[in-house]
Design an enzyme around this catalytic site. Sequence first.
Site, mmCIF file in Angstrom:
data_model
loop_
_atom_site.group_PDB
_atom_site.id
_atom_site.type_symbol
_atom_site.label_atom_id
_atom_site.label_comp_id
_atom_site.label_asym_id
_atom_site.label_seq_id
_atom_site.Cartn_x
_atom_site.Cartn_y
_atom_site.Cartn_z
ATOM 1 N N LYS A 1 -22.503 -12.064 24.832
ATOM 2 C CA LYS A 1 -21.740 -13.244 25.232
ATOM 3 C C LYS A 1 -20.680 -12.924 26.285
ATOM 4 C CE LYS A 1 -18.336 -12.989 21.485
ATOM 5 N NZ LYS A 1 -17.721 -13.707 20.341
ATOM 6 N N GLY B 17 -19.513 -3.694 25.335
ATOM 7 C CA GLY B 17 -18.710 -3.991 24.158
ATOM 8 C C GLY B 17 -17.288 -3.485 24.240
ATOM 9 N N LYS C 24 -9.063 6.367 27.142
ATOM 10 C CA LYS C 24 -9.166 7.783 27.501
ATOM 11 C C LYS C 24 -8.873 8.000 28.975
ATOM 12 C CE LYS C 24 -10.266 7.991 23.297
ATOM 13 N NZ LYS C 24 -9.967 6.766 22.505
ATOM 14 N N ARG D 26 -9.535 -2.689 12.004
ATOM 15 C CA ARG D 26 -10.361 -3.685 12.677
ATOM 16 C C ARG D 26 -11.148 -4.471 11.631
ATOM 17 N NH1 ARG D 26 -10.595 -2.945 18.116
ATOM 18 N NH2 ARG D 26 -12.544 -4.109 18.332
ATOM 19 N N ASP E 4 -19.952 -1.394 13.939
ATOM 20 C CA ASP E 4 -18.723 -1.775 13.247
ATOM 21 C C ASP E 4 -18.910 -2.847 12.188
ATOM 22 O OD1 ASP E 4 -17.648 -0.026 15.026
ATOM 23 O OD2 ASP E 4 -16.221 -1.415 15.928
ATOM 24 N N ALA F 37 -18.079 4.784 18.170
ATOM 25 C CA ALA F 37 -19.179 4.552 19.101
ATOM 26 C C ALA F 37 -20.311 5.542 18.897
ATOM 27 C CB ALA F 37 -18.654 4.630 20.539
ATOM 28 N N HIS G 148 -14.327 35.179 24.517
ATOM 29 C CA HIS G 148 -12.913 35.563 24.418
ATOM 30 C C HIS G 148 -12.298 35.608 25.818
ATOM 31 C CE1 HIS G 148 -9.349 37.742 23.020
ATOM 32 N NE2 HIS G 148 -9.526 38.566 24.059
#
Length: 493
Positions: free
Chosen positions: A36, A42, A53, A292, A332, A340, A471
């Site tokens: 929509k 999303g 981020k 949420r 979700d 995600a 290392h």
Amino acid sequence: MAQQHFDIAIIGAGPGGYSTALRAAELGKTVALIEKDATLGGTCLNRGCIPSKALLTAVHSVETIRNAERMGINASLQSIDFGKLRDFRVSTVETMTKGLTGLLAHRGVTVFRGDAVLRGAHTVDILPAQGQTHVLRSVKAEVFEPTDAQFTIVADDIVLATGSRPLALPDNPFTGALIDSTQALELNTLPASAVIVGAGAVALEFASLWNAAGCKVTLLIRKDRVLSTWERRTSMTLTRELKRRGVEVITRTAVEHVDTGANLGATVHYRQNDSTEERVAYGEVVLAAIGRVPNTDADWFRSSGLALDDRGYVVVDGFGHTNLDGVWALGDITPGHALAHRAFEQGITIAEKIAGLDPKPVLDETVPQVVFSFPEAASVGLTLDQAKTREDVLEPEETAYPMLSNARMLMSGEGGSMTIVSGEFADEPNKRVVLGVHIVSPIASDLIAEAEQLVGNHVPLADAARLIHPHPTFSETLGEALLKADGRPLHTR
């Protein structure tokens, strides 16, 4: 009213929806993806993971400048160009969403723009989205063209991926200076002062972002530490590090109400430690980041007969099956971590299951959790307390690694922690494995990927400890922690 048949129809084009579409198309299925919003991706691409981020990446530069003086490099922050900062955020999002749109077109996914309504196990009606008079459709060309005022899709399988939205404080709707995470990301300047209500990933990332940029941040949390459901050493370490950076962390609080008033800013009225005395905290903005809520409140979720739990989540098994034959759900709107990368794996699993393959179910204990705070926190698998409650886990043990014994951690000037949980599964006796890894460090988000492989694949602890880590690197912290857990510590006692 136009009608078209597809093998799979997907409602929602966030990470779960588009990953299902991409994998299903790859497997030769005809796919309809319905969204929509004006852009695909999303919450994650448009209002969450990616823009947040981008800002955190930019503000890391401020952290680097401030840390340089400790090492003898004289540098200073002159100013922040908020226009360029906004452009950086917006351009990053646009690049990612355009790339996604092109990839879906390349795979042959038909994208519809409109409001979807589930009319049965195999039928979806699409109505014009807000501001439109017709349903829009894009077929392979990345260009949307109008169809009818209503479009019906008949599909063999339907996947629900409608996502979630920020949860408001009880009796305190988002208004004025009381904002949610979406509004916080859209601020064209950073606030001079802010109150953040919450102790999860969103709250901590904004606390780190705004604090590093010079904002006075007050963090109101309900428990005695942030990330209170995480492994205790991890959450205590991150709480300490936030305080050390100047974030005012006020523990054991209960918010009564928020005054936004006619003037700029907002005042939070709260109680602390179950006291009846009311206290206040003022901020130019107040960010409510307490969680949420799943987008399952449309009438058709219930009228269709879908089974929902008492919190409004769609009940599914490890493969995404709902109680309706041919209807699947992910992301979700299903119980579990609202992440995600979990939705990505759920989408791939559902697509492969529909295509007749034999994927493994998605297990939440193998889903890494990451907080992109300063420093970062990451976790995968079980905590010691969780392992002790599991009947299928034998002899769980916890190993703490002293992070400052690592050269790169020492150079960074950061505090951190590393905890390894090990034990045996009852169906694999005499095979001690890594059950969980919990980290606070500058690049915990990258370190946790290796830990996920160890936990998810039940790698024997002795074999994991023999893997060589270069290392000197931050990754050595995990290598040395594994050695210690295996009873063979090298640079630690």
